[in-house]
Design a protein around this motif. Structure first.
Motif, PDB file in Angstrom:
ATOM      1  N   GLY A 107       0.811  -1.301   0.033  1.00 13.26           N
ATOM      2  CA  GLY A 107      -0.294   0.034   0.207  1.00 13.26           C
ATOM      3  C   GLY A 107       0.714   1.173  -0.004  1.00 13.26           C
ATOM      4  N   PHE A 108       0.300   2.315  -0.925  1.00 12.98           N
ATOM      5  CA  PHE A 108       0.953   3.589  -0.995  1.00 12.98           C
ATOM      6  C   PHE A 108       1.219   4.425   0.225  1.00 12.98           C
ATOM      7  CE2 PHE A 108       1.367   7.999  -2.077  1.00 12.98           C
ATOM      8  CZ  PHE A 108       2.321   8.111  -2.930  1.00 12.98           C
ATOM      9  N   GLU A 109      -0.064   4.244   1.320  1.00 16.89           N
ATOM     10  CA  GLU A 109      -0.155   4.854   2.460  1.00 16.89           C
ATOM     11  C   GLU A 109       0.896   4.351   3.489  1.00 16.89           C
ATOM     12  OE1 GLU A 109      -2.893   1.042   2.557  1.00 16.89           O
ATOM     13  OE2 GLU A 109      -2.289   2.583   1.145  1.00 16.89           O
ATOM     14  N   ASN A 110       1.492   3.209   3.281  1.00 16.69           N
ATOM     15  CA  ASN A 110       2.719   2.739   4.055  1.00 16.69           C
ATOM     16  C   ASN A 110       3.735   3.044   3.747  1.00 16.69           C
ATOM     17  OD1 ASN A 110       0.538   1.559   5.763  1.00 16.69           O
ATOM     18  ND2 ASN A 110       0.028   0.153   4.358  1.00 16.69           N
ATOM     19  N   VAL A 111       4.099   3.669   2.494  1.00 18.00           N
ATOM     20  CA  VAL A 111       5.431   3.942   2.125  1.00 18.00           C
ATOM     21  C   VAL A 111       6.158   4.689   3.102  1.00 18.00           C
ATOM     22  CG1 VAL A 111       6.879   5.426   0.270  1.00 18.00           C
ATOM     23  CG2 VAL A 111       4.993   3.823  -0.378  1.00 18.00           C
ATOM     24  N   GLY A 125      15.314  -8.056   4.948  1.00 18.11           N
ATOM     25  CA  GLY A 125      15.673  -8.458   3.439  1.00 18.11           C
ATOM     26  C   GLY A 125      15.455  -7.145   2.856  1.00 18.11           C
ATOM     27  N   LYS A 126      15.566  -7.327   1.210  1.00 15.95           N
ATOM     28  CA  LYS A 126      15.353  -6.267   0.408  1.00 15.95           C
ATOM     29  C   LYS A 126      13.873  -5.595   0.650  1.00 15.95           C
ATOM     30  CE  LYS A 126      16.382  -6.706  -4.212  1.00 15.95           C
ATOM     31  NZ  LYS A 126      15.989  -7.101  -5.549  1.00 15.95           N
ATOM     32  N   LEU A 127      13.992  -4.386   0.842  1.00 12.27           N
ATOM     33  CA  LEU A 127      12.753  -3.880   1.182  1.00 12.27           C
ATOM     34  C   LEU A 127      12.069  -3.145  -0.025  1.00 12.27           C
ATOM     35  CD1 LEU A 127      10.646  -2.651   3.428  1.00 12.27           C
ATOM     36  CD2 LEU A 127      12.249  -0.665   3.631  1.00 12.27           C
ATOM     37  N   LEU A 128      10.903  -3.679  -0.214  1.00 15.23           N
ATOM     38  CA  LEU A 128       9.826  -3.006  -1.543  1.00 15.23           C
ATOM     39  C   LEU A 128       8.719  -2.647  -0.931  1.00 15.23           C
ATOM     40  CD1 LEU A 128      10.677  -6.414  -3.465  1.00 15.23           C
ATOM     41  CD2 LEU A 128      11.715  -4.099  -3.800  1.00 15.23           C
ATOM     42  N   ALA A 129       8.189  -1.607  -1.628  1.00 13.61           N
ATOM     43  CA  ALA A 129       6.897  -1.087  -1.341  1.00 13.61           C
ATOM     44  C   ALA A 129       5.946  -1.439  -2.599  1.00 13.61           C
ATOM     45  CB  ALA A 129       6.908   0.314  -1.175  1.00 13.61           C
ATOM     46  N   GLN A 130       4.934  -2.223  -2.110  1.00 16.82           N
ATOM     47  CA  GLN A 130       3.996  -2.578  -3.224  1.00 16.82           C
ATOM     48  C   GLN A 130       2.685  -1.563  -3.270  1.00 16.82           C
ATOM     49  OE1 GLN A 130       3.830  -6.192  -4.514  1.00 16.82           O
ATOM     50  NE2 GLN A 130       1.924  -5.750  -5.524  1.00 16.82           N
ATOM     51  N   VAL A 131       2.738  -0.756  -4.451  1.00 22.35           N
ATOM     52  CA  VAL A 131       1.688   0.199  -4.544  1.00 22.35           C
ATOM     53  C   VAL A 131       0.715  -0.046  -5.752  1.00 22.35           C
ATOM     54  CG1 VAL A 131       3.057   1.850  -3.689  1.00 22.35           C
ATOM     55  CG2 VAL A 131       3.250   1.478  -5.985  1.00 22.35           C
TER      56      VAL A 131
END
Length: 131
Positions: A107-111, A125-131
């Motif tokens: 979620g974009f709101e959790n970026v 681990g490798k940190l990714l934001a799924q938007v």
């Protein structure tokens, strides 16, 4: 991004350490100070792109010439023993002893929370934001 870099660095960027690549490096290239130094250590914005036509092509490399700037890669270098390290890492991966971890925040709101994880080292681990 370009406007923000220019606004925060009106005299140009003197030194930039890049782990992201893509549009971010172009924003810096358009706002370099004369003699700028850019260190490339990663391009995480490009790593998981499966379709080559979706890769970001850096557009402003010629500006390095006009700003007398330097662009240099930074990576762990074991010189003539690189093949030994590569073979060891490949072997550990194939035996399941070296596992790449990915930490996805949805979620974009959790970026902002994802960014905080990156800064405080609490990601796994490798940190990714799924938007």
């Amino acid at each position: 991004m370009r406007e923000a870099v220019h606004r925060h660095f009106p005299g140009g960027v003197d030194l930039f350490f890049d782990n992201v690549g893509g549009e971010e490096i172009d924003a810096v290239l358009t706002n370099m100070a004369v003699g700028c130094r850019i260190v490339l250590c990663g391009a995480i914005s490009q790593y998981n792109i499966s379709e080559p036509s979706n890769l970001y092509g850096v557009q402003n490399l010629p500006l390095l010439i006009f700003r007398s700037a330097r662009l240099q890669g930074f990576v762990a270098d074991f010189g003539p023993r690189n093949h030994v390290v590569d073979n060891l890492l490949d072997d550990l991966t194939q035996r399941g002893q070296l596992i790449a971890r990915t930490h996805v925040v949805d979620g974009f709101e959790n970026v902002p929370d994802a960014f905080a994880l990156l800064l405080n080292g609490k990601n796994r681990g490798k940190l990714l934001a799924q938007v």
